[in-house]
Write a protein that holds these residues in place. Structure first.
Motif, PDB file in Angstrom:
ATOM      1  N   LEU A   1     -22.722  -2.004 -42.465  1.00 53.13           N
ATOM      2  CA  LEU A   1     -23.574  -3.137 -41.415  1.00 53.13           C
ATOM      3  C   LEU A   1     -24.267  -2.068 -40.538  1.00 53.13           C
ATOM      4  N   VAL A   2     -25.585  -2.450 -40.405  1.00 53.21           N
ATOM      5  CA  VAL A   2     -26.482  -1.824 -39.378  1.00 53.21           C
ATOM      6  C   VAL A   2     -26.541  -2.714 -38.279  1.00 53.21           C
ATOM      7  N   TYR A   3     -26.376  -2.440 -37.015  1.00 54.01           N
ATOM      8  CA  TYR A   3     -26.460  -3.273 -35.716  1.00 54.01           C
ATOM      9  C   TYR A   3     -27.617  -2.542 -34.748  1.00 54.01           C
ATOM     10  N   ILE A   4     -28.393  -3.627 -34.182  1.00 53.26           N
ATOM     11  CA  ILE A   4     -29.336  -3.421 -33.203  1.00 53.26           C
ATOM     12  C   ILE A   4     -29.121  -4.004 -31.851  1.00 53.26           C
ATOM     13  N   LYS A   5     -28.708  -3.223 -30.898  1.00 53.72           N
ATOM     14  CA  LYS A   5     -28.140  -3.972 -29.510  1.00 53.72           C
ATOM     15  C   LYS A   5     -29.426  -4.291 -28.736  1.00 53.72           C
ATOM     16  N   CYS A   6     -29.695  -5.411 -28.436  1.00 51.57           N
ATOM     17  CA  CYS A   6     -30.586  -5.708 -27.413  1.00 51.57           C
ATOM     18  C   CYS A   6     -30.208  -5.734 -26.005  1.00 51.57           C
ATOM     19  N   ASN A   7     -30.159  -4.807 -25.245  1.00 51.39           N
ATOM     20  CA  ASN A   7     -29.309  -4.724 -24.112  1.00 51.39           C
ATOM     21  C   ASN A   7     -30.213  -5.501 -23.022  1.00 51.39           C
ATOM     22  N   ALA A   8     -29.203  -5.732 -22.122  1.00 53.02           N
ATOM     23  CA  ALA A   8     -29.858  -6.626 -20.993  1.00 53.02           C
ATOM     24  C   ALA A   8     -30.828  -6.156 -20.237  1.00 53.02           C
ATOM     25  N   ASP A   9     -31.030  -4.875 -20.204  1.00 55.54           N
ATOM     26  CA  ASP A   9     -32.055  -4.158 -19.286  1.00 55.54           C
ATOM     27  C   ASP A   9     -33.439  -4.087 -20.175  1.00 55.54           C
ATOM     28  N   GLY A  10     -33.302  -4.623 -21.356  1.00 58.93           N
ATOM     29  CA  GLY A  10     -34.695  -4.714 -22.407  1.00 58.93           C
ATOM     30  C   GLY A  10     -34.577  -3.378 -23.157  1.00 58.93           C
ATOM     31  N   SER A  11     -33.707  -2.560 -22.929  1.00 62.14           N
ATOM     32  CA  SER A  11     -33.715  -1.317 -24.051  1.00 62.14           C
ATOM     33  C   SER A  11     -33.083  -1.690 -25.398  1.00 62.14           C
ATOM     34  N   LEU A  12     -33.302  -1.089 -26.319  1.00 58.08           N
ATOM     35  CA  LEU A  12     -32.635  -1.318 -27.673  1.00 58.08           C
ATOM     36  C   LEU A  12     -31.988  -0.063 -28.181  1.00 58.08           C
ATOM     37  N   LYS A  13     -30.856  -0.262 -28.831  1.00 58.35           N
ATOM     38  CA  LYS A  13     -29.903   0.788 -29.330  1.00 58.35           C
ATOM     39  C   LYS A  13     -29.439   0.305 -30.626  1.00 58.35           C
ATOM     40  N   SER A  14     -29.678   1.272 -31.710  1.00 53.59           N
ATOM     41  CA  SER A  14     -28.962   0.840 -32.939  1.00 53.59           C
ATOM     42  C   SER A  14     -28.376   1.839 -33.424  1.00 53.59           C
TER      43      SER A  14
ATOM     44  N   LYS B   1     -32.142   7.067 -35.900  1.00 53.90           N
ATOM     45  CA  LYS B   1     -32.763   8.231 -36.446  1.00 53.90           C
ATOM     46  C   LYS B   1     -33.944   7.854 -37.113  1.00 53.90           C
ATOM     47  N   PHE B   2     -34.042   6.525 -37.708  1.00 57.38           N
ATOM     48  CA  PHE B   2     -35.087   6.270 -38.783  1.00 57.38           C
ATOM     49  C   PHE B   2     -36.423   5.125 -37.906  1.00 57.38           C
ATOM     50  N   TYR B   3     -35.504   4.588 -36.965  1.00 58.06           N
ATOM     51  CA  TYR B   3     -36.675   3.695 -36.419  1.00 58.06           C
ATOM     52  C   TYR B   3     -36.769   3.769 -34.985  1.00 58.06           C
ATOM     53  N   SER B   4     -37.869   3.894 -34.570  1.00 58.65           N
ATOM     54  CA  SER B   4     -38.315   3.843 -33.148  1.00 58.65           C
ATOM     55  C   SER B   4     -38.150   2.830 -32.619  1.00 58.65           C
ATOM     56  N   GLU B   5     -38.012   2.724 -31.017  1.00 58.20           N
ATOM     57  CA  GLU B   5     -37.665   1.655 -30.076  1.00 58.20           C
ATOM     58  C   GLU B   5     -38.774   0.653 -30.490  1.00 58.20           C
ATOM     59  N   ASP B   6     -39.849   0.902 -30.736  1.00 60.28           N
ATOM     60  CA  ASP B   6     -41.146   0.102 -31.180  1.00 60.28           C
ATOM     61  C   ASP B   6     -40.789  -0.881 -32.356  1.00 60.28           C
ATOM     62  N   LYS B   7     -40.320   0.008 -33.206  1.00 61.71           N
ATOM     63  CA  LYS B   7     -40.058  -0.624 -34.579  1.00 61.71           C
ATOM     64  C   LYS B   7     -38.821  -1.669 -34.526  1.00 61.71           C
ATOM     65  N   LEU B   8     -37.878  -1.357 -33.587  1.00 60.93           N
ATOM     66  CA  LEU B   8     -36.796  -1.916 -33.317  1.00 60.93           C
ATOM     67  C   LEU B   8     -37.157  -3.335 -32.653  1.00 60.93           C
ATOM     68  N   LYS B   9     -38.024  -3.180 -31.740  1.00 61.11           N
ATOM     69  CA  LYS B   9     -38.416  -4.225 -30.773  1.00 61.11           C
ATOM     70  C   LYS B   9     -39.193  -5.294 -31.767  1.00 61.11           C
ATOM     71  N   ALA B  10     -39.978  -4.928 -32.804  1.00 57.99           N
ATOM     72  CA  ALA B  10     -40.778  -5.585 -33.592  1.00 57.99           C
ATOM     73  C   ALA B  10     -39.807  -6.503 -34.610  1.00 57.99           C
ATOM     74  N   ILE B  11     -38.769  -5.810 -34.736  1.00 65.02           N
ATOM     75  CA  ILE B  11     -37.520  -6.545 -35.660  1.00 65.02           C
ATOM     76  C   ILE B  11     -37.006  -7.610 -34.667  1.00 65.02           C
TER      77      ILE B  11
ATOM     78  N   GLY C   1     -29.643  -9.166 -24.635  1.00 68.82           N
ATOM     79  CA  GLY C   1     -28.184  -9.544 -24.774  1.00 68.82           C
ATOM     80  C   GLY C   1     -27.582  -9.668 -26.119  1.00 68.82           C
ATOM     81  N   ASP C   2     -28.621  -9.980 -26.930  1.00 64.92           N
ATOM     82  CA  ASP C   2     -28.038 -10.421 -28.452  1.00 64.92           C
ATOM     83  C   ASP C   2     -27.817  -9.131 -29.215  1.00 64.92           C
ATOM     84  N   LEU C   3     -26.944  -9.285 -30.498  1.00 69.08           N
ATOM     85  CA  LEU C   3     -26.891  -8.228 -31.209  1.00 69.08           C
ATOM     86  C   LEU C   3     -27.269  -8.620 -32.612  1.00 69.08           C
ATOM     87  N   ILE C   4     -28.274  -7.783 -33.252  1.00 65.31           N
ATOM     88  CA  ILE C   4     -28.670  -8.000 -34.329  1.00 65.31           C
ATOM     89  C   ILE C   4     -27.989  -7.182 -35.430  1.00 65.31           C
ATOM     90  N   LEU C   5     -27.460  -7.940 -36.459  1.00 65.09           N
ATOM     91  CA  LEU C   5     -26.727  -7.622 -37.456  1.00 65.09           C
ATOM     92  C   LEU C   5     -27.586  -7.487 -38.730  1.00 65.09           C
TER      93      LEU C   5
END
Lengths: 614, 614
Positions: A361-374, A378-388, A397-401
Motif C-alpha cells: 500500500l502506498v500512502y500520501i499524507k495531506c498534512n493540516a499545514d498543507g505539506s505532503l508526505k508520502s 523518493k520518486f515523487y516531488s511534492e508538486d507531483k504529490l500535490k497534483a495527485i 488532513g486526508d490520507l491518500i491510499l
C-alpha cells in the motif's frame, strides 16, 4: 380460548378485571415466603404475575421452571412500583389459580437477546431460538415487508399469479435442483430458479401487471449467506419503458421504508450507469452513503473508454511498482493524515491478506499545514504529490491510499479498502438508507473457459435499441480469444437495471426481448444451436409469435432486503428455518437417505462413485 | 409508457381528449372504403377504434390480423350508436396514427369464451388460452380470494411465515416428491406435502397465529382433477379449543363470500358429527343444499351403533335380495312418482354402471292418490310399503329408490344416486352456497393390508380428551384381524373437523397432540418403532419437551375453494399453468430427460428396469 387477554394488552384501565392469561414462564423471582413474581410471556408481550402466600407455597412444592406453559386466573391490579420499560408495566395480575399446560426441560441455551447458545446449537433447536425477541422481531419485520409490498403492488393493479414449481430443467448459469418423476420414468422436473419465463408468458397472455412473493431454488455451492432456497418479490409489467419500471419500483421501496421503518424517503433516487459506478467505486453495487471515489492513475478498466485515466500524474518517475502495474488506483480517506506508522502498517497488512491479495500500500499524507508526505517521496516531488491530491480531491488532513497491480484484482481490492475505510470512519451509518439505480449494464460477459458469450443478466434481457443492429448484424463467434475485448458484442449495452441499497444489490431486472428473431439471436449468441433453443425454450419462442407485448420487470431478493432493513449482515437471521452452508437443515437432519422402495419407484439408483469421473 | 390510458377506462367524460392506447386486436370490421372499426383489447377492457379513409387504405395494404399488438394515438369521441354492453361503449377513438408493436400468427384456436380449441390444444398453447375472458375471470377470482384471505387473517393477528420447501422425507400415507442433494451425495430432500410440522413448531416457538398460502406436493397417481402441486391456505393457532377454530374460520369463509362474491352469508353454519353425516348422507362431505336423507333398512354401518336401523320394515318377507344383503338403503326422490318405465329402467342402468356397481334398483312409487306401487309388490304388502314410505319421509308424488348389497359399496352407491337425483331435480343450485362443519371424525382407520391402524387425518391429530385414556391404556396391536371392529382404537374419536361446501371438502384440520408421551403413543399406534419415530420426527418430539402450547389449525384447498366459488367442477380452470393427468406440463414439455452430467453430479443414475421388481 385458554385466555381472555394476551400478555401484551393489559393496562391500568383494566384494573379490577378478572382475566385469564396463558403463556410461557420467562422468569420466576421468589421475593419472600409469601410473594413470588413470575414474568409470563407470549407473542404479544410480558405480563407480571403475583403469586401470594398460599400459591407461593404451592410453587415451592412444585416449582415452575423456565419455559413452562401455564394458564392463570387472577385480577388486574395497579402496581405500586411501575415498570416504564414494559407496555404492561403499570399493572400486574394477582393470581387466584393456575394450571400447568405443559412442562419444559431446561432449554439448552437461554431464551434471551444475548443468548449463550452457539450457532450450531441454536440451529438444532431452532424452535427455541425462534422464541428469542431478536429473532421474533426479524420475522415480524419480514412479515411487515411482505404485507407492505403486497399492498403497494395491489394498489398499483398488480395481480398475484402463482406459477408452477415442478417445471423443466433448462440450466443456464446456475444448476437446477431436479425432481425425478415417478409417473414418467427416466424424466425429471426442475425446481424454478425464478419464475422468469412464466411471468413473461403471463405478459404475452395480457395480464399486464404480475407479482409474486415466491420461493426460488439454486443448487450452487453455498457461500456464506446464500441459501439453496430463497424468496423473491417477482414483478413484471407490459407496455412499459425503463423509466416506468424505475419509478414504479423505487415507489415500492419507498413505500416499504415508510410503512415498515417509518422513514420518509423523499430524496431523489440517484441513477448511475454501470460504467460510472465501476469507474468511481470499483464495483457495481457501490455504497453511496459516502464519497471517497476512486481515482484512476493509469488505464481505464476496458470500459467504453470514454472516461479518462490520470496517467500523466505518475508517469516517468522511475517507480517500478507503478510503472509495471496494469492499474494504479487512489482514494482519499478523510481526516486520516495523522495516522501513525503503526496504523499505516496495519492497513498495509490488511490489503496484503489473502482475501484482498495486494502486494503493498502506498500512502500520501495531506498534512493540516498543507505539506505532503508520502511513502514514495523518493520518486515523487511534492508538486507531483500535490497534483495527485488535487485529482483525488483530497483535502488538508486526508490520507491518500494507493494500490497498484493487475487490473481486476486492484479494482476489487480498492473497492474493499474503500468500504473498510468507510466502515472504520463511521461513514456507513446504520440508520441511513441510500438507494441507487445502476443502469446500462453490458448485455454480455465473456466466458473464458468456453470462449463464448454468456448473458450478464439473463438470456431474456433486451439490448438497448441502438445496439439491436450490432447484435443482429454481427456473428457472435469469437474468432480470436485474446481479442474478445474488440468484438462488437463486448460493447452492447443492456436494458438492464439494478437497485442498490447501502452497497447491496437488492433487486435487478430488465426490459425483455419479445420478438422471436431477436430472442433466437440471443440464444445463438450464448452458443445454443437452434435445436437446443427449441428444445429448451420452444414454448417461449412460440409465444412470441402470437402477439407478445413489450414488457419488462424486476425481482427483489426478499431475504436480503429484510436483512438490510433489519440492520443485519446475515439473511439467515430473517428466515424462520434456514439451512447451513452445506445446505443442511440440522434441526430436521435433512437431506437424508430414502428407502430403496422410493428409489425403485422413481426409476433411479445411487451412483456415488460416478462423480469421480467428472 | 406505451399508453396514456388502458382499454377499459375511457368514458364520454373524456371526449375530446387525445389519448394513446396499446393492446391486442380483437376484431377488424371493415365497414366501407373509408371506415374500419377495430376492437382493441387489454386486461382492463375493450375499446373501439375508428380508422378513417386514409388509415383504412393503409390497413387494406397492410392488414392487421387478430392478436396483433398495436399502439394507437387518437381522439376520444362520443359514439353515435352507443354499446350498452361495454363499459367503454359510449365512446370510440378516432385514430390519427398507429404503430404495430408486434405481429401475430393466426392463433390455433379462437380467443373467445366458447373457443373451438380442444383441451390438449389449449394446454399446449396455455399462454393463448389464458387470454380468454373466462380463464382470466377465474384467475382474477383466485387473486381476489387470495387477497381477501390475507386481509382477514391479517386483521385477526395471523402472520405469514414462510416454511421451507427442501425438507426431510417422512412418507406417511402419500408419496413424497424427492430432490437429490448434490452437496450431500446419496441423500435427498423431500418437497412438503404440507407445512404441518413446521407450523406446529412455530406454535411451540410462540408465534401464536400463523398462516401461509403455500404450494404443497404429493406424488400420487392423479385422478381427474388432482394436481401434483397444489395450493393450501394453511393456518395454525395456539391456546385454542375447537370452538375458537370453528368460529375463526367460518368467519374467514364468510368474509371471502362477502368480499369476492358479494354474498352476505348470515346463516348459522351447520355442524354435524361424522356419524350423523355418514348415517344420513352416506358420505363425509354431504351436499346439504337438499334433503333426501338415507334411510337404513338393515344394519348400522359399523358406526358407534347409537343410530338405529329400521330392519324390521323389510324382515321376513322372503325377498332374497334384501334378506341376503349386508345393507339396504332407501331415499325418497321428491316429485318423481310419475317416472315412466323407461325412466326407472334408465336409473337402474345408471346404478349398474361399473362406477356405481350395484346389481339393481328397487323402487316404490308414492302415487298422488295415496296408493303405493313398487317393483317388489310380490314380497311387500301396501302396508309394509307404507311403513317404509313413512320411515323415509316420502310424500305423495315421491319416488322411493332402494339399493341393497355389500355395506360400503351400497352406501357409496346410494350417496352417488342421491347426488345424481339432486342434480337432475335442480336441487343443487349453482348460486346457493351451504357450509357445513363435519366434526368428531374417528382418529384411526383400519388398514387391512398391513393389519394396523393408520391416522385418518394425520399423525398429529389429538383424540377427544375423553378418549386419551383409551388410547394410552390399550395396546394398538390388532390380535385378530377379523375382529378389528371390536378393538378399542376403532372407537376413538378425533379432535378433527372438516369444512364442507356444497358437497366438497374445502378444508380440514384438528387440534394437535402437544405432549411427547401421547405423540409417541400415536406413532406406536401407527406401527412405528421408537427408533423410526425418532429418526423421522425427533425434532417434533424434542420440541414438545420444551413447553409446547395447546394448539390446532386448519388447511383449506385453495384451488378447490376457488373453483367452487367460480362455479366450476375443474380446479385446472383456476390454475394458471396446470398439469395434465400424467403430471405433465404439455406446454413446457416437462418433465423431461436431463443431461448425464447432471445425473453424475447428483450421484444418481437411471434404473428404469428396477420398477419391475416392485
Amino acid at each position: 380460548m385458554y385466555r381472555t387477554h394476551t400478555c401484551g394488552e393489559l393496562r391500568s384501565a383494566q384494573a379490577g378485571l378478572t382475566v385469564t392469561l396463558a403463556g410461557w414462564v420467562q422468569t420466576v423471582r421468589k421475593l419472600s415466603k409469601s410473594i413470588t413474581f413470575i414474568d409470563l410471556r407470549d407473542r404479544y408481550g410480558i405480563t407480571q404475575l403475583l403469586f401470594g402466600e398460599e400459591l407461593s407455597q404451592q410453587l415451592t412444592e412444585n416449582p415452575l421452571g423456565r419455559e413452562f406453559v401455564i394458564q392463570v386466573q387472577g385480577e388486574v391490579t395497579e402496581r405500586t412500583s411501575k415498570n416504564a420499560q414494559l407496555p404492561t408495566g403499570d399493572i400486574e395480575i394477582k393470581v387466584s389459580s393456575y394450571t400447568i399446560l405443559n412442562k419444559s426441560m431446561t432449554p439448552p441455551f437461554t431464551i434471551q437477546d444475548d443468548t449463550d447458545g452457539g450457532d450450531d446449537l441454536r440451529m438444532k433447536y431452532r424452535y427455541l431460538d425462534l422464541r428469542r425477541q431478536t429473532v421474533k422481531k426479524n420475522l415480524e419485520l419480514r412479515y411487515a415487508v411482505n404485507r407492505a409490498a403486497r399492498n403497494y403492488l395491489h394498489e398499483n393493479s398488480f395481480m398475484d399469479l402463482e406459477t408452477p414449481f415442478l417445471i423443466k430443467s433448462t440450466p443456464e448459469g446456475a444448476r437446477d435442483f431436479v425432481v425425478p418423476s415417478r409417473m414418467n420414468p427416466g424424466e425429471f422436473y426442475a425446481l424454478p430458479q425464478s419464475p422468469q419465463t412464466f411471468k413473461q408468458l403471463l405478459m404475452v397472455s395480457g395480464y399486464d401487471r404480475y407479482y409474486q412473493i415466491v420461493k426460488c431454488f439454486r443448487d450452487e455451492d453455498l457461500r456464506a449467506d446464500r441459501q439453496p432456497e430463497f424468496t423473491q418479490i417477482d414483478c413484471e409489467m407490459s407496455f412499459v419503458e425503463q423509466e416506468d419500471i424505475l419509478s414504479m419500483f423505487e415507489g415500492l421501496i419507498k413505500y416499504i421504508f415508510n410503512t415498515v421503518k417509518g422513514i420518509d424517503y423523499t430524496d431523489h433516487v440517484e441513477r448511475m450507469t454501470w460504467e460510472e459506478v465501476m469507474w468511481n467505486y470499483g464495483n457495481d453495487k457501490p455504497d453511496i452513503r459516502f464519497g471517497m471515489k476512486l481515482l484512476n492513475l493509469k488505464s481505464a478498466f476496458t470500459l467504453g473508454g470514454k472516461l479518462t485515466a490520470h496517467g500523466e500524474l505518475i508517469k516517468d518517475a522511475g517507480f517500478g511498482v507503478f510503472d509495471n502495474a496494469e492499474t494504479v488506483l487512489a482514494i482519499a480517506a478523510p481526516g486520516c493524515s495523522e495516522y501513525t506508522r503503526k496504523q499505516t502498517d496495519e492497513l498495509t497488512e490488511w490489503v496484503k491478506r489473502p482475501q484482498i491479495g495486494m502486494q503493498g500500500l502506498v500512502y500520501i499524507k495531506c498534512n493540516a499545514d498543507g505539506s505532503l508526505k508520502s511513502s514514495v517521496d523518493k520518486f515523487y516531488s511534492e508538486d507531483k504529490l500535490k497534483a495527485i491530491a488535487e485529482a483525488v480531491e483530497a483535502k488538508k488532513g486526508d490520507l491518500i491510499l494507493v494500490l497498484a497491480g493487475r487490473e481486476e484484482r486492484t479494482r476489487k481490492a480498492m473497492s474493499e479498502l474503500r468500504l473498510e475505510m468507510g466502515r472504520r470512519l463511521g461513514l456507513r451509518k446504520e440508520n441511513e438508507f441510500k438507494l441507487l439505480w445502476v443502469l446500462d449494464f453490458p448485455l454480455f460477459e465473456y466466458a473464458e473457459e468456453e470462449n463464448r458469450w454468456v448473458a450478464r443478466h439473463h438470456p431474456f434481457t433486451s439490448p438497448k435499441p441502438s445496439d439491436i443492429g450490432v447484435m443482429i448484424e454481427n456473428s457472435p463467434v469469437i474468432a480470436e480469444a485474446e481479442k474478445y475485448l474488440e468484438h462488437p458484442y463486448n460493447h452492447i449495452k443492456a436494458n438492464a437495471y439494478d437497485m442498490v441499497l447501502n452497497g447491496n444489490e437488492i433487486g435487478g431486472g430488465s426490459l425483455r426481448l419479445y420478438q422471436r428473431e431477436l430472442q433466437e439471436k440471443m440464444f445463438a449468441a450464448l452458443g445454443m444451436t437452434p435445436e437446443e433453443a427449441l428444445h429448451k425454450f420452444g414454448f417461449l419462442l412460440g409465444a412470441f409469435e402470437y402477439g407478445a407485448p413489450p414488457h419488462g420487470g424486476i425481482a427483489f431478493g426478499f431475504d436480503r432486503l429484510c436483512s438490510i432493513l433489519g440492520g443485519s449482515e446475515s439473511i439467515r437471521d430473517f428466515i424462520a428455518f434456514p439451512k447451513n452452508n452445506s445446505g443442511r437443515d440440522v434441526m430436521l437432519d435433512a437431506p437424508s437417505t430414502i428407502d430403496d422402495k422410493q428409489l425403485l419407484e422413481l426409476s433411479i439408483q445411487l451412483n456415488t462413485s460416478g462423480r469421480d469421473s467428472l
